[in-house]
Design a protein around this motif. Structure first.
Motif, mmCIF file in Angstrom:
data_model
loop_
_atom_site.group_PDB
_atom_site.id
_atom_site.type_symbol
_atom_site.label_atom_id
_atom_site.label_comp_id
_atom_site.label_asym_id
_atom_site.label_seq_id
_atom_site.Cartn_x
_atom_site.Cartn_y
_atom_site.Cartn_z
ATOM 1 N N PRO A 236 137.016 -45.216 45.490
ATOM 2 C CA PRO A 236 137.223 -46.419 44.664
ATOM 3 C C PRO A 236 137.023 -47.726 45.445
ATOM 4 N N MET A 237 137.359 -47.728 46.731
ATOM 5 C CA MET A 237 137.157 -48.958 47.515
ATOM 6 C C MET A 237 135.662 -49.247 47.696
ATOM 7 N N SER A 238 134.832 -48.193 47.673
ATOM 8 C CA SER A 238 133.386 -48.396 47.774
ATOM 9 C C SER A 238 132.795 -48.916 46.458
ATOM 10 N N VAL A 239 133.382 -48.506 45.333
ATOM 11 C CA VAL A 239 132.985 -49.087 44.040
ATOM 12 C C VAL A 239 133.158 -50.603 44.114
ATOM 13 N N ALA A 240 134.317 -51.023 44.612
ATOM 14 C CA ALA A 240 134.631 -52.448 44.704
ATOM 15 C C ALA A 240 133.756 -53.137 45.754
ATOM 16 N N GLY B 233 144.121 -54.259 39.093
ATOM 17 C CA GLY B 233 144.263 -52.806 39.210
ATOM 18 C C GLY B 233 143.645 -52.367 40.530
ATOM 19 N N PRO B 234 143.483 -51.066 40.733
ATOM 20 C CA PRO B 234 142.919 -50.581 42.005
ATOM 21 C C PRO B 234 141.549 -51.193 42.353
ATOM 22 N N ILE B 235 140.679 -51.408 41.354
ATOM 23 C CA ILE B 235 139.367 -51.983 41.670
ATOM 24 C C ILE B 235 139.507 -53.474 42.001
ATOM 25 N N GLY B 236 140.376 -54.177 41.291
ATOM 26 C CA GLY B 236 140.629 -55.582 41.623
ATOM 27 C C GLY B 236 141.185 -55.712 43.037
ATOM 28 N N ILE B 237 142.106 -54.830 43.392
ATOM 29 C CA ILE B 237 142.651 -54.813 44.758
ATOM 30 C C ILE B 237 141.534 -54.517 45.752
ATOM 31 N N GLY B 238 140.686 -53.547 45.418
ATOM 32 C CA GLY B 238 139.556 -53.203 46.282
ATOM 33 C C GLY B 238 138.600 -54.372 46.458
ATOM 34 N N LEU B 239 138.374 -55.134 45.395
ATOM 35 C CA LEU B 239 137.520 -56.323 45.489
ATOM 36 C C LEU B 239 138.128 -57.350 46.439
#
Ligand SMILES: [Zn+2]
Ligand SMILES: [Zn+2]
Length: 349
Positions: free
Chosen positions: A156-160, A181-187
């Protein structure tokens, strides 16, 4: 071995199945942690969507029923004939993309857009099991400094991270992230990793705002502040260099399209359930654009793993592990109700 087997809408069973066997070019992995993704929830509550109900996927030959799970890490237990550069006991994260290798996107290195793309855990037996078998080109080595729990977050961090790259930003850029959410955090982690310091995260939920603030982020509550007005004030009317939609709702898109500068992008990294009606005149007048983004390639994995090795990512307050026996009650139900942010499944428990 125990595995979470998907049989269709509202049908997910934890059952005993035979351990997978290896073919040439494949690697067997003992799964340490497998993250539950929004996609898994969609398959369970609204699906099958990506999981082929009866037509076998052209690259994997698989259809339902199959083992779900595409966000995972583990330890290599066996390598098949012809496998190079992967050894027993290697600690690994899996990049779960099957690609054909010869279509136009594949030939230009954009295999995340392969015309017949497939995913381990959606079009092949996946990682929510004690063991799984993947092609060697899906393997990424994890240095010892990265715990396997963190390794399950590389996907998921690579998606972001891929989305952040498409924002075409640099360390002087100002960015807006919609959704924590997790992707926003990852971004937020990805943009920080690229050197940005001027980032605001727009999130109406106080729980999610608190979680990302605790990591060091600056947030805006769109129910209490007029975000476009505030951004206009702050940037002398110029707007931000990039906005990222990880919320997937109309108010986020509308707000974002008013906040970005001329010729700058809104990067869409959400799953849009419904069509949106939104005033696209905001695109035309300032030559703004909307850019979609999907998944990642190996470059994003390598970048995220390098940042993780430097201790850049922090899981405090938003990531928890649950046993596989509780995947529905403690997992899917809690995530769907918005009571948890990111849950990793331990397939041995
Ligand atoms: Zn996912
Ligand atoms: Zn292809």
């Amino acid at each position: 071995m125990r595995a979470a087997m998907y049989y269709g809408n509202h049908k997910l069973e934890i059952e005993d199945i035979p351990e997978p066997t290896l073919s040439a070019g494949q690697v067997k992995v003992r799964v340490s942690r497998n993250g539950i993704c929004g996609t898994d929830l969609h398959e369970y509550y609204d699906g099958p969507i990506f999981i082929p109900p009866d037509q076998p996927h052209p690259l994997t030959g698989k259809s339902m029923p199959l083992v779900i799970g595409h966000e995972f890490s583990g330890v290599v237990t066996e390598v098949g004939p012809g496998v190079t550069d992967v050894n027993e006991r290697d600690r690994v994260a899996i990049e779960p993309i099957y690609r054909c290798g010869h279509c136009r996107p594949c030939k230009t290195g954009r295999y995340n857009l392969c015309n017949s793309v497939g995913f381990h855990g959606l079009m092949a037996d996946g990682g929510m099991a004690e063991y799984t078998v993947v092609p060697q080109d899906q393997i990424h080595q994890l240095p010892n400094s990265i715990p396997l729990e963190m390794g399950a977050l590389v996907e998921p961090m690579s998606v972001a991270y891929h989305a952040a790259i498409l924002g075409e930003v640099n360390d002087q850029s100002q960015a807006l992230i919609y959704g924590a959410g997790p992707i926003g955090i990852g971004l937020w982690f990805a943009l920080r990793g690229m050197g940005l310091t001027e980032i605001d995260v727009v999130e109406p939920s106080p729980t999610r705002r608190n979680a990302i603030e605790a990591l060091g982020a600056r947030t805006l509550d769109p129910t209490g502040v007029d975000v476009p007005e505030l951004i206009a004030d702050r940037t002398d009317g110029n707007g931000v260099d990039a906005a990222f939609d990880a919320a997937g709702v109309a108010p986020a898109i509308e707000s974002a399209l008013e906040c970005i500068g001329e010729r700058r992008p809104l990067i869409s990294v959400a799953i849009y359930d419904k069509p949106l009606s939104t005033p696209l005149i905001n695109l035309v007048l300032r030559e703004r654009r909307i850019q979609g983004t999907i998944c990642y390639t190996g470059d994003d994995y390598r970048a995220v793993i390098a940042l993780m090795a430097q201790g850049h990512y922090d899981t405090t307050g938003w990531v928890e592990t649950i046993p596989m026996s509780g995947v529905l009650e403690q997992g899917f139900e809690e995530l769907r109700a918005g009571r948890k942010m990111k849950l990793l499944v331990d397939p041995t428990a």
